[in-house]
Write an enzyme that holds these catalytic residues in place. Structure first.
Site, PDB file in Angstrom:
ATOM      1  CB  CYS A  38      -1.572  19.460 -26.439  1.00  0.00           C
ATOM      2  SG  CYS A  38      -1.228  18.000 -27.414  1.00  0.00           S
ATOM      3  CB  CYS A  51       2.905  14.815 -26.407  1.00  0.00           C
ATOM      4  SG  CYS A  51       1.349  15.102 -27.211  1.00  0.00           S
ATOM      5  CG  HIS A  56      -5.911   1.758 -25.551  1.00  0.00           C
ATOM      6  ND1 HIS A  56      -5.520   1.633 -26.857  1.00  0.00           N
ATOM      7  CD2 HIS A  56      -5.183   2.768 -25.048  1.00  0.00           C
ATOM      8  CE1 HIS A  56      -4.617   2.540 -27.150  1.00  0.00           C
ATOM      9  NE2 HIS A  56      -4.373   3.242 -26.056  1.00  0.00           N
TER      10      HIS A  56
END
Ligand code: MSP
Length: 697
Positions: free
Chosen positions: A160, A139, A17
């Protein structure tokens, strides 16, 4: 002299991206600027391929983890190629993959060194203990209290803060790295030099370390994470993915392995400059230096942290908000150099930047088409017209000096030369300080100055008066010579534009290897024949382009349908990680004709029953507006009671080849969303009244 620059290595579980593209562009610009100055440079990018996320994504897609990684890596390489960042285009030197066998070898050696080491306080750097904590899989990190949100119900797991997903409670035997013993050594490192840049980020890291460090769990049991590098001599344990990933920066050039050492040379290139997003600064500025200290390896040259791209209103980009930037749109509508320029000009390094298509169009039109592009084409067109296409003389005789001065032309060569040299030095200084935006402002101040000189001097009037010939020549020479300087200076930012400019001026040497520090005012030879003039940046029609982009975004058939693995890979949260493969140029799009081949119809469930000995299948009959209802077998028996289906309007693929299952013929397929890890089906239906047999298109 050598130089080594790295991007982070990207997780191989989601598609490329804008964030990835950006870091690669910055690293590429830095690498080109070094190479241009004759510094032997090594530029690394690549993928981070181990860990629970890739394992999970692979499972969901029925692939092995390595196949999963290969699949995504292909898209990263395509992106690099499409945006001119790969080796063939003069970009990276290595696409590093943590599944490379030489990496395993090197990481093994690194681990062994750390395992034998003492901390600065004289304790063993590595020890075995028990870890219990909240782990965020996306993560790939344990979370401390300030990094998660507690659930309303104390029995539920916390979430999270980055990914807004539930954390896993993990308790297991683990190797620990005694990070707590490294605080003073790290603080000393931050004080001793510009190790973390920019300064604001350094201060953040300093206060994090000063507030006390906890030891770091650096392994997981093989039974919980099997996709990773085994701990040397203790294969029950898999290395923590960050330990493995960070080490790529040295194994890639040969630490602990002969293959790369022979090819690229650890001694030759280490230490590196690590370019990272601020979100992963702690791993690079705290953990990595501590590991290196333990292993007795020299520290990186610096850790340089950039900010995040947000949307034009300042919101984080995300698929759900629909405010992401699609790489295929960028590739289709914008010249690569405009994207590179925008990335470096628009984000003040270290701070967050705003990225929107409109802003990109505006900058391309104002700074590039009207600014640099126009300066180039008007200068060369006038040289064509008034000087027979040859670079004129810059000489101004004594008698011509006064008229030239009156026309606003600086007649003293030394002054002009000094002004340009100062701007060039400023540009290089700012660029080397990672203030790309400021560097480009310096360059555009030159553009504005030369533009003004031309407008004030009015060459089109001078050309009508033979006595003004020297002034005319001087103006055009100054403009052309400045263009030559700009082409050299801007090469790292806009490689192909620089080459084009250079060629149009009539020069033949390779701009990628002209050291801007050697630029000398007046080196552009009188009489050089200019080449065909082509606009450097055609203007972009904003209204039309925005309309096309918008219609493409709300595209036919839904964007998800063109993605080879839409929804199949793990979305990682932070920034706009969830960009699927449709954002990648070169993807296998289908067109409307392909879509039209699928006969989708509204159907009404008439009967539904279980099939003996087939606990997953339901046998249903569906009225799709034909004479007789269709008989369909659907694998939904574990989730739907047959009686609840009767009367429901559903979507049926009506032209799917019939096939036999368990002795029954299935004459179509019903559509359902596949939800969650287990792929629970949720039948597609309609909120409004629709007649049976209506086509979906
Ligand atoms: N695999 C780790 C890095 C290991 S390095 C030893 C990782 N990968 S990542 O794919 O999630 O992210 C890579 C980089 O992309 C990070 O530097 C991150 O900051 C950057 N970006 C992600 N989203 C971004 C924006 N919205 N804007 C700019 N950069 C962004 O982390």
């Amino acid at each position: 002299m050598t130089f080594y620059v790295t991007t982070p290595i990207y997780y191989a579980n989601s598609f490329p991206h804008l964030g990835h593209l950006y870091t690669m562009i910055v690293a590429d610009a830095i690498a080109r600027s070094k190479r241009q100055r004759g510094v032997e440079t090594f530029f690394l990018t690549g993928t981070d391929e181990h860990g629970i996320n890739i394992e999970r994504a692979a499972q969901r897609n029925n692939r092995t983890p390595k196949q999963q990684a290969d699949f995504v890596v292909d898209y990263f390489k395509k992106m690099a190629d499409a945006f001119g960042l790969d080796t063939a285009h003069g970009g990276y030197d290595i696409f590093m993959r943590t599944t490379n066998p030489f990496h395993y070898e090197g990481v093994g050696e690194f681990w062994r060194r750390v395992a034998k080491a003492k901390t600065p306080k004289g304790n063993d750097a590595l020890y075995k203990g028990h870890y219990e904590g909240w782990f965020c899989a996306p993560c790939a990190a344990y979370k401390t209290e300030d990094e998660y949100a507690k659930a309303a119900n104390p029995n539920d797991p916390p979430t999270c803060l980055i990914h807004e997903t539930k954390l896993d409670r993990v308790s297991e035997e683990s190797y620990f790295f005694r990070l707590s013993d490294f605080d003073e050594a790290l603080l000393h490192l931050y004080e001793s030099r510009d190790f973390v840049r920019p300064e604001a980020r350094r201060n953040e890291v300093k206060s994090f370390v000063a507030s006390g460090l906890q030891d770091l769990s650096v392994s997981r049991l093989r039974t919980s994470v099997s996709w990773g590098i085994p701990v040397p001599d203790d294969p029950q344990h898999t290395m923590y993915v960050w330990f493995d990933a960070l080490t790529n920066y040295i194994t890639a050039i040969g630490f602990g392995n002969e293959q790369q050492n022979r090819a690229d040379g650890f001694e030759k290139f280490w230490p590196a400059l690590h370019l990272v997003g601020k979100d992963i600064l702690r791993f690079h500025a705290v953990y990595w230096p501590a590991f290196l200290m333990a292993a007795g390896v020299e520290q990186p040259r610096a850790i340089v942290a950039h900010g995040m791209w947000v949307d034009p209103t300042g919101r984080k980009m995300s698929k759900t908000l629909g405010n992401t930037i699609e790489l295929d749109v960028l590739n289709k509508y914008f010249p690569i150099d405009a994207i590179r320029y925008f990335c470096l000009r628009e984000m003040v390094f270290g701070q967050d930047g705003r990225f929107g298509y409109e802003g990109l169009i505006d900058r391309t039109n104002s700074d590039l088409a009207s600014g640099l592009g126009n300066l180039s084409s008007r200068t060369l067109t006038m040289i064509q017209r008034y000087c027979d296409g040859r670079i004129p003389s810059r000489a101004i005789s004594d008698e011509a000096r006064l008229p030239a001065k009156r026309a606003g032309v600086e007649t003293d060569d030394a002054t002009v030369s000094k002004l340009l040299a100062q701007a060039r030095d400023q540009f290089i200084k700012q660029f080397d300080d990672f203030n790309f935006s400021r560097a480009l402002e310096e360059a555009w101040a030159i553009v504005a100055r030369v533009d003004k000189m031309i407008s004030d001097a009015r060459p089109w009037d001078l050309a009508k008066d033979q006595s003004q010939r020297q002034t005319l020549n001087a103006v055009l020479y100054r403009a052309a010579e400045t263009l030559r300087w700009l082409a050299v200076l801007l090469y790292p930012v806009m490689p192909s534009t620089s080459r084009d400019t250079y060629r149009q001026i009539g020069l033949t040497d390779e701009v990628s290897s002209i050291d801007p520090q050697t630029l000398n005012w007046g080196d552009l030879s009188e009489g050089t024949g200019i080449n065909e003039i082509k606009p450097l940046f055609p203007r972009i029609d904003k209204a039309r382009t925005m309309e096309e982009i918008k219609s493409q975004e709300s595209g036919v058939g839904g964007r998800e349908s063109v993605s080879p693995a839409a929804g199949s890979t793990e979305a990682e949260g932070s920034g706009q990680h969830a960009t699927e493969a449709e954002a990648v140029p070169g993807v296998a799009y289908i067109d409307i004709a392909d879509f039209a081949k699928i006969d989708l119809r509204v159907g009404e469930v008439k009967t539904a029953e279980r099939i003996p000995k087939a606990d997953k299948l339901l046998l249903i009959t569906v009225d799709i507006g034909e004479e007789k209802p269709r008989q369909i077998l659907a694998g939904i028996a574990q989730y739907y009671e047959p009686e609840n289906l009767i009367g429901r309007k559903i979507v049926v693929v009506a032209n799917l080849k019939p096939r036999k299952l368990r002795g029954y013929e299935s004459q179509g397929m019903l559509l359902a969303a596949s939800v969650g890890d287990e792929g629970k089906p949720v039948i597609a239906t309609f909120a409004e009244e629709v007649p049976n047999g209506a086509r979906l298109k």
